[in-house]
Design a protein around this motif. Structure first.
Motif, mmCIF file in Angstrom:
data_model
loop_
_atom_site.group_PDB
_atom_site.id
_atom_site.type_symbol
_atom_site.label_atom_id
_atom_site.label_comp_id
_atom_site.label_asym_id
_atom_site.label_seq_id
_atom_site.Cartn_x
_atom_site.Cartn_y
_atom_site.Cartn_z
ATOM 1 N N PRO A 87 -6.121 1.065 -0.385
ATOM 2 C CA PRO A 87 -5.719 0.320 -1.571
ATOM 3 C C PRO A 87 -6.890 -0.466 -2.131
ATOM 4 C CG PRO A 87 -4.232 -0.086 0.269
ATOM 5 C CD PRO A 87 -5.437 0.616 0.808
ATOM 6 N N HIS A 88 -6.763 -0.887 -3.363
ATOM 7 C CA HIS A 88 -7.779 -1.723 -3.993
ATOM 8 C C HIS A 88 -8.072 -2.914 -3.098
ATOM 9 C CE1 HIS A 88 -9.238 -4.722 -7.077
ATOM 10 N NE2 HIS A 88 -9.999 -3.687 -7.314
ATOM 11 N N ALA A 89 -9.342 -3.266 -2.959
ATOM 12 C CA ALA A 89 -9.755 -4.332 -2.041
ATOM 13 C C ALA A 89 -9.010 -5.643 -2.276
ATOM 14 C CB ALA A 89 -11.259 -4.564 -2.161
ATOM 15 N N ALA A 90 -8.707 -5.935 -3.536
ATOM 16 C CA ALA A 90 -8.011 -7.186 -3.847
ATOM 17 C C ALA A 90 -6.601 -7.200 -3.262
ATOM 18 C CB ALA A 90 -7.938 -7.384 -5.357
ATOM 19 N N LEU A 91 -5.983 -6.031 -3.169
ATOM 20 C CA LEU A 91 -4.638 -5.958 -2.610
ATOM 21 C C LEU A 91 -4.644 -6.383 -1.149
ATOM 22 C CD1 LEU A 91 -1.661 -5.046 -2.971
ATOM 23 C CD2 LEU A 91 -2.380 -2.791 -2.221
ATOM 24 N N ILE A 92 -5.604 -5.867 -0.377
ATOM 25 C CA ILE A 92 -5.706 -6.228 1.032
ATOM 26 C C ILE A 92 -6.035 -7.710 1.186
ATOM 27 C CG2 ILE A 92 -7.043 -5.870 3.137
ATOM 28 C CD1 ILE A 92 -5.134 -3.626 2.542
ATOM 29 N N ALA A 93 -6.980 -8.184 0.378
ATOM 30 C CA ALA A 93 -7.394 -9.582 0.488
ATOM 31 C C ALA A 93 -6.266 -10.540 0.138
ATOM 32 C CB ALA A 93 -8.595 -9.832 -0.425
ATOM 33 N N ASP A 94 -5.568 -10.258 -0.977
ATOM 34 C CA ASP A 94 -4.476 -11.135 -1.399
ATOM 35 C C ASP A 94 -3.327 -11.117 -0.407
ATOM 36 O OD1 ASP A 94 -4.782 -10.561 -5.009
ATOM 37 O OD2 ASP A 94 -5.908 -11.821 -3.617
ATOM 38 N N ARG A 95 -3.089 -9.965 0.196
ATOM 39 C CA ARG A 95 -2.008 -9.875 1.174
ATOM 40 C C ARG A 95 -2.316 -10.742 2.394
ATOM 41 N NH1 ARG A 95 -0.210 -7.321 5.677
ATOM 42 N NH2 ARG A 95 1.936 -6.588 5.629
ATOM 43 N N GLN A 139 1.976 -6.560 -8.337
ATOM 44 C CA GLN A 139 1.571 -5.164 -8.148
ATOM 45 C C GLN A 139 0.130 -5.004 -8.590
ATOM 46 O OE1 GLN A 139 3.470 -3.096 -6.757
ATOM 47 N NE2 GLN A 139 2.931 -1.016 -7.285
ATOM 48 N N ALA A 140 -0.652 -4.327 -7.766
ATOM 49 C CA ALA A 140 -2.046 -4.106 -8.110
ATOM 50 C C ALA A 140 -2.155 -3.190 -9.314
ATOM 51 C CB ALA A 140 -2.787 -3.488 -6.919
ATOM 52 N N SER A 141 -3.092 -3.487 -10.214
ATOM 53 C CA SER A 141 -3.244 -2.696 -11.428
ATOM 54 C C SER A 141 -4.331 -1.635 -11.294
ATOM 55 C CB SER A 141 -3.588 -3.620 -12.612
ATOM 56 O OG SER A 141 -4.769 -4.347 -12.342
ATOM 57 N N THR A 142 -5.199 -1.788 -10.288
ATOM 58 C CA THR A 142 -6.273 -0.830 -10.111
ATOM 59 C C THR A 142 -5.813 0.337 -9.259
ATOM 60 O OG1 THR A 142 -7.844 -2.654 -10.173
ATOM 61 C CG2 THR A 142 -8.650 -0.575 -9.292
ATOM 62 N N PRO A 143 -6.086 1.576 -9.673
ATOM 63 C CA PRO A 143 -5.655 2.727 -8.883
ATOM 64 C C PRO A 143 -6.228 2.679 -7.476
ATOM 65 C CG PRO A 143 -6.425 3.404 -11.043
ATOM 66 C CD PRO A 143 -6.791 1.954 -10.893
ATOM 67 N N ALA A 178 0.834 -1.200 0.000
ATOM 68 C CA ALA A 178 0.000 0.000 0.000
ATOM 69 C C ALA A 178 0.870 1.252 0.000
ATOM 70 C CB ALA A 178 -0.922 -0.012 1.220
ATOM 71 N N LEU A 179 1.946 1.235 0.779
ATOM 72 C CA LEU A 179 2.838 2.392 0.848
ATOM 73 C C LEU A 179 3.528 2.646 -0.484
ATOM 74 C CD1 LEU A 179 4.082 4.645 2.480
ATOM 75 C CD2 LEU A 179 5.786 3.033 3.339
ATOM 76 N N CYS A 180 3.932 1.578 -1.164
ATOM 77 C CA CYS A 180 4.545 1.739 -2.488
ATOM 78 C C CYS A 180 3.574 2.390 -3.460
ATOM 79 C CB CYS A 180 5.004 0.376 -3.022
ATOM 80 S SG CYS A 180 6.568 -0.201 -2.324
ATOM 81 N N LEU A 181 2.319 1.965 -3.419
ATOM 82 C CA LEU A 181 1.306 2.566 -4.274
ATOM 83 C C LEU A 181 1.112 4.044 -3.931
ATOM 84 C CD1 LEU A 181 -1.439 -0.219 -4.368
ATOM 85 C CD2 LEU A 181 -0.033 0.553 -6.280
ATOM 86 N N PHE A 182 1.078 4.339 -2.646
ATOM 87 C CA PHE A 182 0.903 5.725 -2.208
ATOM 88 C C PHE A 182 2.044 6.603 -2.701
ATOM 89 C CE2 PHE A 182 1.811 9.140 0.776
ATOM 90 C CZ PHE A 182 0.583 9.789 0.843
ATOM 91 N N MET A 183 3.281 6.140 -2.532
ATOM 92 C CA MET A 183 4.439 6.938 -2.921
ATOM 93 C C MET A 183 4.556 7.078 -4.432
ATOM 94 S SD MET A 183 7.377 5.935 -0.153
ATOM 95 C CE MET A 183 8.318 7.374 -0.656
#
Length: 274
Positions: free
Chosen positions: A246-254, A263-267, A23-28
């Motif tokens: 973050p995209h819901a799938a990112l949290i779920a997959d983590r 890397q998540a593809s959805t903004p 999530a932090l990587c996406l944020f930055m």
């Protein structure tokens, strides 16, 4: 992409399983600034002393920070209690590439105020030498709570339910936790008043907040273990706490696969704090 005068983030806890590194990587990637303050507990030395844990996603966070510094962002690393091992090197004017490492800093805000930037452990009575064992015990309990929360959210995901933070709920409903937070904030404000600061920007307690305390401006950056929050300063002097969702799938997959996910593809979405 959003660009700010200053971004403040704290309590990343790199080196611990609770760190929301993806999530932090996406944020930055999506949010840049002229100045970046890393307000303590960036590396979790406490956890790493007990068990080594450093997945690729944590290295990616470090790379993003170093890249930001290389491209001209003024980056300051403030030491916290979990990365206190760095304090022994301060006399050597420690630098990580283009990143200055400090015990504290002073930030001159666009709003004309002079802010003390410090992690905040100095205002925590449990960080006294004779009580530090209590803090370490609490840290172990907190990590157990995060583990339980991860397993719980795997079940919630399978039931089609949203991510939910057990720790955050307990903090908001436990009187002792609320009293601790209010006491912490009061100590910060008192110190700023005595030292002539208009306000303080800190982390440590994992509760993002902005408020006035008897004429002192108190700001807390929150954390990147559960809340995924950042404090940002706009060029017009406005301040805002951003809750990064973050995209819901990112949290779920983590929760299911750990840190070995693509890397998540959805903004991602940003939700301003209420």
């Amino acid at each position: 992409m959003s660009h700010y005068r200053t971004i403040f983030i704290s309590d990343l806890h790199l080196g611990s399983k609770g760190c929301q590194a993806e999530a932090l990587c996406l944020f930055m990637k999506e949010h840049t600034s002229e100045r970046l303050y890393l307000v303590g507990d960036i590396i979790d030395g406490w956890r790493m002393r007990k068990k080594w844990y450093w997945p690729q996603s944590h290295t990616n966070v470090v790379r993003r920070i170093l890249t930001a510094a290389k491209r001209g962002t003024d980056v300051t690393y403030i030491i916290g209690n979990h990365d206190e091992f760095l304090r022994g090197f301060l006399k050597f004017r420690l630098m990580f590439g283009d990143i200055a490492v400090r015990n504290r800093a002073v930030h001159d805000g666009q709003d004309g105020k002079r802010y003390l930037v410090v992690h905040g452990d100095m205002f925590d009575g449990l960080m006294r030498a004779d009580r530090k064992w209590i803090m370490h015990l609490g840290d172990s309990a907190y990590n157990l709570l995060l583990w339980v929360n991860t397993k719980l959210n795997v079940v919630r995901r399978r039931l089609g339910m949203d991510y939910w933070s057990l720790s955050k709920m307990l903090k908001s409903r436990t009187k002792r936790a609320m009293n601790f937070i209010q006491s912490f904030e009061g100590h910060v404000a008192d110190y700023c008043r005595r030292k002539g600061f208009d306000g303080a920007i800190c982390g440590h307690i994992h509760v993002a907040e902005q408020r006035e305390i008897d004429g002192i401006t108190y700001k807390n950056t929150g954390d990147w273990v559960e809340s995924c929050t950042a404090l940002v300063e706009h060029f017009d002097g406005r301040w805002e706490i951003l809750h990064f969702a973050p995209h819901a799938a990112l949290i779920a997959d983590r929760a299911i696969y750990g840190d070995t996910i693509p890397q998540a593809s959805t903004p991602a979405a940003l939700i301003p704090a209420q």
